[in-house]
Design an enzyme around this catalytic site. Structure first.
Site, mmCIF file in Angstrom:
data_model
loop_
_atom_site.group_PDB
_atom_site.id
_atom_site.type_symbol
_atom_site.label_atom_id
_atom_site.label_comp_id
_atom_site.label_asym_id
_atom_site.label_seq_id
_atom_site.Cartn_x
_atom_site.Cartn_y
_atom_site.Cartn_z
ATOM 1 N N HIS A 44 -8.036 14.695 -19.166
ATOM 2 C CA HIS A 44 -8.882 14.886 -17.934
ATOM 3 C C HIS A 44 -9.916 14.195 -18.147
ATOM 4 O O HIS A 44 -10.438 13.421 -19.235
ATOM 5 C CB HIS A 44 -9.071 16.344 -17.963
ATOM 6 N N GLU A 46 -13.272 15.015 -17.650
ATOM 7 C CA GLU A 46 -14.134 15.896 -18.810
ATOM 8 C C GLU A 46 -13.938 15.359 -20.082
ATOM 9 O O GLU A 46 -14.869 15.080 -20.792
ATOM 10 C CB GLU A 46 -14.388 17.229 -18.466
ATOM 11 N N CYS A 69 -11.158 22.589 -15.180
ATOM 12 C CA CYS A 69 -10.143 23.817 -15.538
ATOM 13 C C CYS A 69 -10.452 24.831 -16.402
ATOM 14 O O CYS A 69 -11.176 24.476 -17.317
ATOM 15 C CB CYS A 69 -8.979 22.831 -15.829
ATOM 16 N N MET A 158 7.336 -8.222 17.932
ATOM 17 C CA MET A 158 7.865 -8.715 19.272
ATOM 18 C C MET A 158 8.940 -8.004 19.652
ATOM 19 O O MET A 158 9.486 -6.829 19.436
ATOM 20 C CB MET A 158 8.497 -10.220 18.768
ATOM 21 N N ARG A 179 -1.041 0.246 -1.228
ATOM 22 C CA ARG A 179 0.318 0.625 -1.798
ATOM 23 C C ARG A 179 0.181 1.009 -3.317
ATOM 24 O O ARG A 179 0.785 1.972 -3.418
ATOM 25 C CB ARG A 179 1.186 -0.711 -1.777
ATOM 26 N N ASP A 195 14.833 -6.070 7.441
ATOM 27 C CA ASP A 195 13.869 -6.946 6.628
ATOM 28 C C ASP A 195 14.210 -6.725 5.131
ATOM 29 O O ASP A 195 13.703 -7.812 4.125
ATOM 30 C CB ASP A 195 12.455 -6.465 6.884
ATOM 31 N N LEU A 199 8.552 -3.600 -0.586
ATOM 32 C CA LEU A 199 7.674 -2.365 -0.735
ATOM 33 C C LEU A 199 7.321 -2.374 -2.236
ATOM 34 O O LEU A 199 7.164 -1.397 -2.955
ATOM 35 C CB LEU A 199 8.606 -1.039 -0.553
ATOM 36 N N ARG A 202 2.020 -6.660 -4.880
ATOM 37 C CA ARG A 202 1.806 -8.025 -5.149
ATOM 38 C C ARG A 202 0.528 -8.489 -5.312
ATOM 39 O O ARG A 202 -0.101 -9.304 -4.565
ATOM 40 C CB ARG A 202 2.653 -8.961 -4.170
#
Length: 326
Positions: A44, A46, A69, A158, A179, A195, A199, A202
Site C-alpha cells: 500500500h 502508506e 485501512c 465516414m 488505454r 478493423d 486494442l 503502443r
C-alpha cells in the site's frame, strides 16, 4: 495532497481490487517519504512511504488520498497500525474509505492513538483519481470512459464506416495513454470484425500493459477461438464477449474504456453507464458521415445538465474535451 494524488495516479488501472492511493510524508517542511499503491494492490502507499521515511516519520505529517485501512490481511498489516507504530503525528486525508472493513475505523483508530486527523482536503480531485474503486464500491461495476473521435460536424466515421484516422498523431498518442490507465477496452462486434483492432498500448515504457479486450455483441459468440479474437496474434490475452452493456459488472478491474463504434457508444449512453467522456475533435468536416444513434432522450430538455467539463487541452491540431457525468 496534490503531490500524493499525482503519485496515486501512477498505477491507476493496475491496483484493483485495491484503490490507487498516494501518500507523502512531510517532516519540518521536508518530504521524507513518498509512496503509491503498487501494481496488484500491494504494498500500500502508506507502507511504501513509511519504508522510505524510516525514523524520520516520527512526529511527521502524512498526506494520504484515502483513509488508511484498518483491517489486517494475509498480504500485509493495516496501514493505520503502521502509521501509529511509526509515530506519525498528523494525518491529512482526502477521502474516507467506503470499504466496510475500514469506513471510518481507520480514522477512529488513529485518533484513539493520539494522531491528529484532518479530512476532506482536495476531496473532489481524489474522487476523480480513484473513480474506478469508488464506482465499483457504489455501483458494483467498473468506471466507464467513452472515447469518441469526432469531426467538426459531429461524425465518428465516414458513411461507409471508415474512421482511420479522424484525429492526428498527438491525439492518438493520448488515447494510448488512456488505454494504459484501464484494465479493459470494449468495442462493438462491427468494429471488431471490420478493423480487428489491436486494442493495445503502443507507447514507449507502457507497451507491457495489455488491457483485456472486450467485444459487445448480441449474437452468439460461442465457439469463437482465442486466436480469432486475438486477430491471429499468438500470446495475446483472449478477449471477452458480453451481450449487453449491463454485463460489464462481470468484467475484472475497476476501469473500462469504451472505444466504439457509434452503435456501441449509443448503447452505453442509453443504458446510463457512461461516467466520463473523452471527445477528440479534429478540425475536419466529413459531411453525411456516421453519427451517434438514439441515446434515450425524451426531449431536448433532458440533454441539459448531464455533463460537466472537467478538462480541455490542445493536442496538435486536435482538441480534447473531458466531460464528467453531472
Amino acid at each position: 495532497m496534490a503531490a500524493a494524488l499525482a503519485l496515486g495516479g501512477r498505477t491507476r488501472g493496475l491496483t484493483a481490487p485495491n484503490p490507487n492511493v498516494g501518500c507523502v510524508i512531510v517532516r519540518d517542511g521536508v518530504v521524507v517519504g513518498r509512496g503509491w499503491t503498487q501494481p496488484g494492490g500491494r504494498p500500500h502507499a502508506e507502507a511504501m512511504a513509511l519504508a522510505e521515511a524510516g525514523e524520520r516519520a516520527a512526529g511527521a505529517t502524512a498526506y494520504v488520498t484515502l483513509e488508511p485501512c484498518a483491517h489486517d490481511s494475509t498480504r500485509g498489516p493495516a496501514c493505520a497500525d503502521l502509521l501509529i507504530a511509526a509515530g506519525v503525528g498528523r494525518i491529512v486525508a482526502a477521502l474516507g474509505d467506503p470499504d466496510p472493513r475500514t469506513d471510518g475505523s481507520g480514522f477512529a483508530r488513529l485518533r484513539f492513538a493520539g494522531v491528529a486527523v484532518e479530512t476532506g482536503v482536495l476531496a473532489d480531485a481524489a474522487r476523480r483519481s480513484m473513480a474506478g474503486f469508488l464506482t465499483r464500491r457504489a455501483h458494483g461495476r467498473p468506471h466507464v470512459t467513452l472515447k469518441l473521435a469526432l469531426s467538426l460536424d459531429g461524425a465518428v466515421a465516414m458513411v461507409d464506416g471508415r474512421s482511420q484516422w479522424i484525429t492526428g498523431d498527438e491525439a492518438r498518442a493520448h488515447a494510448h495513454l488512456e488505454r494504459s490507465r484501464h484494465e479493459a477496452i470494449l468495442v462493438g462486434r462491427g468494429t471488431w470484425e471490420a478493423d480487428r483492432p489491436r486494442l493495445d498500448v503502443r507507447l514507449p515504457g507502457l507497451a507491457q500493459h495489455i488491457p483485456l479486450r472486450v467485444v459487445l455483441s448480441r449474437r452468439d459468440a460461442a465457439g469463437a477461438s482465442d486466436e480469432a479474437m486475438a486477430g491471429g496474434t499468438p500470446g495475446r490475452e483472449p478477449a471477452r464477449w458480453i451481450a449487453a452493456p449491463q454485463d460489464i459488472a462481470t468484467l475484472p478491474g475497476d476501469h473500462l474504456l469504451v472505444e466504439g463504434g457509434a452503435q456501441t457508444a449509443a448503447a452505453f449512453l442509453r443504458a446510463g453507464l457512461v461516467d466520463r467522456l473523452l471527445l477528440y475533435r479534429a478540425p475536419i468536416l466529413i459531411g453525411g458521415g456516421r453519427t451517434l444513434g438514439e441515446i434515450g432522450l425524451a426531449g431536448l430538455a433532458d440533454a441539459h445538465g448531464r455533463w460537466t467539463l472537467a478538462d480541455q487541452r490542445q493536442l496538435g491540431s486536435d482538441r480534447l474535451e473531458v466531460y464528467e457525468r453531472g
